[in-house]
Design an enzyme around this catalytic site. Structure first.
Site, short mmCIF file in Angstrom:
data_model
loop_
_atom_site.label_atom_id
_atom_site.label_comp_id
_atom_site.label_asym_id
_atom_site.label_seq_id
_atom_site.Cartn_x
_atom_site.Cartn_y
_atom_site.Cartn_z
N TYR A 3 -42.27 68.75 -9.17
CA TYR A 3 -41.11 69.21 -8.37
C TYR A 3 -40.79 68.22 -7.26
O TYR A 3 -39.63 67.81 -7.10
CB TYR A 3 -41.43 70.60 -7.79
CG TYR A 3 -40.48 71.07 -6.70
CD1 TYR A 3 -39.19 71.49 -7.00
CD2 TYR A 3 -40.89 71.10 -5.36
CE1 TYR A 3 -38.33 71.92 -6.00
CE2 TYR A 3 -40.04 71.54 -4.36
CZ TYR A 3 -38.76 71.94 -4.68
OH TYR A 3 -37.91 72.36 -3.69
N ASN A 21 -40.63 75.07 5.13
CA ASN A 21 -40.71 76.34 4.39
C ASN A 21 -39.63 77.28 4.91
O ASN A 21 -39.77 77.83 6.01
CB ASN A 21 -42.08 77.01 4.60
CG ASN A 21 -43.14 76.38 3.73
OD1 ASN A 21 -43.36 75.17 3.77
ND2 ASN A 21 -43.78 77.20 2.92
N1 LIG Z 1 -36.82 77.88 0.05
C1 LIG Z 1 -37.52 76.86 0.53
O1 LIG Z 1 -38.50 77.05 1.27
C2 LIG Z 1 -37.13 75.44 0.20
C3 LIG Z 1 -37.91 74.39 0.74
C4 LIG Z 1 -37.54 73.08 0.47
C5 LIG Z 1 -36.42 72.82 -0.30
N2 LIG Z 1 -35.70 73.83 -0.83
C6 LIG Z 1 -34.52 73.51 -1.64
O2 LIG Z 1 -33.44 74.30 -1.21
C7 LIG Z 1 -32.55 74.56 -2.29
C8 LIG Z 1 -32.29 76.05 -2.39
O3 LIG Z 1 -33.54 76.71 -2.64
P1 LIG Z 1 -33.68 78.31 -2.55
O4 LIG Z 1 -34.97 78.59 -1.88
O5 LIG Z 1 -32.42 78.90 -2.05
O6 LIG Z 1 -33.90 78.65 -4.10
P2 LIG Z 1 -33.12 79.66 -5.06
O7 LIG Z 1 -33.84 79.63 -6.38
O8 LIG Z 1 -32.91 80.97 -4.41
O9 LIG Z 1 -31.70 78.93 -5.21
C9 LIG Z 1 -31.44 77.97 -6.20
C10 LIG Z 1 -30.18 78.39 -6.92
O10 LIG Z 1 -29.88 77.41 -7.94
C11 LIG Z 1 -29.48 78.10 -9.11
N3 LIG Z 1 -29.79 77.23 -10.24
C12 LIG Z 1 -31.01 76.89 -10.74
N4 LIG Z 1 -30.87 76.08 -11.79
C13 LIG Z 1 -29.53 75.88 -11.96
C14 LIG Z 1 -28.75 75.13 -12.89
N5 LIG Z 1 -29.34 74.43 -13.88
N6 LIG Z 1 -27.41 75.13 -12.77
C15 LIG Z 1 -26.81 75.85 -11.79
N7 LIG Z 1 -27.49 76.59 -10.89
C16 LIG Z 1 -28.83 76.60 -10.98
C17 LIG Z 1 -30.29 79.39 -9.12
O11 LIG Z 1 -29.68 80.41 -9.90
C18 LIG Z 1 -30.31 79.75 -7.64
O12 LIG Z 1 -29.23 80.58 -7.29
C19 LIG Z 1 -33.20 73.94 -3.52
O13 LIG Z 1 -32.62 72.68 -3.76
C20 LIG Z 1 -34.66 73.80 -3.13
O14 LIG Z 1 -35.29 72.74 -3.83
C21 LIG Z 1 -36.02 75.14 -0.60
#
Ligand SMILES: NC(=O)c1ccc[n+]([C@@H]2O[C@H](COP(=O)([O-])OP(=O)(O)OC[C@H]3O[C@@H](n4cnc5c(N)ncnc54)[C@H](O)[C@@H]3O)[C@@H](O)[C@H]2O)c1
Length: 319
Positions: free
Chosen positions: A152, A181
């Site tokens: 990842y 986070n």
């Molecule tokens: N939540 C955290 O702590 C965290 C930390 C670091 C980075 N991030 C990054 O933040 C972003 C959002 O994360 P989140 O926590 O809201 O996760 P999440 O899974 O709630 O949101 C991701 C969204 O992307 C959509 N998705 C996944 N694959 C897809 C595809 N192939 N085509 C279209 N849509 C797709 C999912 O349906 C979902 O709604 C991501 O890029 C993640 O890597 C999150």
């Protein structure tokens, strides 16, 4: 930044946890929003919860390039916020090909569609918890060496490199935010990702939170509204000096301290239960956020105890 308006924005992953919070904020500011999300993890309910229900939704997989390009061209966004991703670290280890398909190839499609449409800026999303080398200075600055442990982290870092390539080769104005986070209302408390939500849900149910290892492992917890605000700031900053910025609280909190704080906010005397640690877990993680604050003009982050009370309030509504 207050009062500044982005007329039209695409938010990929806009039905997810962080994305839907951002969409709600954009809608409140008068932005017309197109959400591109395949709803593999996100939901329409998330959009309604955050006030983003009036956004247009294109249910679409970002790996499918043609329709993505057509949708961007028709919508003519000023800004693209790219949050769609495969976020499950364990899945990435067993299925690195699938992980890279979304996080690398999907991101290339998003950057390509944004370039073809001539958007003003793309705000890309990466992770400060999974790209830096083991043993780097904590709090970790953006300049620290990177060497992801997980597939990842590798795919997110590769997408950052492609963002930079699109900037150099195609003139795309793109910035990357590396989150700590993220926690807060909307994060699935049953999911794998969010220790805050999981601990809150257990304590509210009268169960002891389960800590893997000794609980001394640390994280940088950042409230989802601060992550959304950072996205807006990154979109609106007139001339940011840096292309990669850490988004966190800058505070190092141990998992044990987190469990104790949530219990204190709840007035619970349930002590955590300790079980065997998980191999490969990062020991210390905290982001140096000084550069991001200066570059993007970010406000002070929400204090953790306030954010925990807010999260507990939301989880109560689910019960
Ligand atoms: N939540 C955290 O702590 C965290 C930390 C670091 C980075 N991030 C990054 O933040 C972003 C959002 O994360 P989140 O926590 O809201 O996760 P999440 O899974 O709630 O949101 C991701 C969204 O992307 C959509 N998705 C996944 N694959 C897809 C595809 N192939 N085509 C279209 N849509 C797709 C999912 O349906 C979902 O709604 C991501 O890029 C993640 O890597 C999150």
């Amino acid at each position: 930044m207050d009062g500044a308006v982005i007329p039209r924005a695409v938010v990929t992953g806009g039905a997810g946890f962080v994305g839907s919070t951002l969409v709600g904020e954009l809608v409140r500011r008068g932005t017309r929003v197109l959400v591109v999300d395949d709803l593999s993890r996100g939901s329409v309910a998330n959009l309604h919860r955050t006030g983003g229900g009036s956004a247009e939704l294109l249910r679409h997989d970002i790996r499918d390039r043609g329709p993505l390009k057509t949708a961007f061209a028709a919508f003519e966004p000023d800004v693209v916020f790219h949050l769609a991703a495969q976020i499950d670290v364990r899945f990435s280890m067993s299925e690195p090909f699938q992980d890279a398909g979304v996080n690398v190839l999907g991101s290339i499609n998003v950057f390509g569609a944004a370039t073809a449409t001539g958007v003003r800026r793309v705000v890309n999303t990466s992770t400060g918890g999974a790209v830096y080398s083991v043993g780097v200075r904590v709090p970790t600055p953006e300049t620290a060496p990177t060497a992801p442990e997980s597939a990842y982290g590798t795919s997110k870092l590769a997408a950052e490199s492609y963002a930079e390539w699109f900037r150099r080769a195609e003139g795309l104005d793109v910035l990357t935010l590396r989150y700590g986070n993220v926690y807060g209302p909307g994060q699935d408390p049953r999911g794998e990702a969010g220790v805050v939500g999981i601990f809150c849900a257990r304590l509210l149910a009268g169960e002891r939170p389960v800590i893997f290892g000794d609980g001394a492992q640390t994280r940088d917890f950042v409230h989802v509204r601060d992550a959304a605000a950072a996205n807006l700031a990154a979109a609106l900053a007139p001339a940011p000096r840096h292309r990669v910025n850490n988004i966190g609280s800058g505070r190092e909190t141990s998992v044990r301290d987190l469990a104790d704080r949530i219990a204190a906010v709840l007035g619970s005397d349930l002590a955590p239960e300790f079980v065997a640690g998980r191999p490969g877990e990062v020991r210390r993680s905290c982001l140096d956020v000084r550069r991001a604050r200066a570059d993007l003009g970010l406000a002070a982050p929400l204090p953790l105890d306030e954010g925990l009370a807010d999260t507990l309030g939301w989880i109560r509504t689910l019960r």
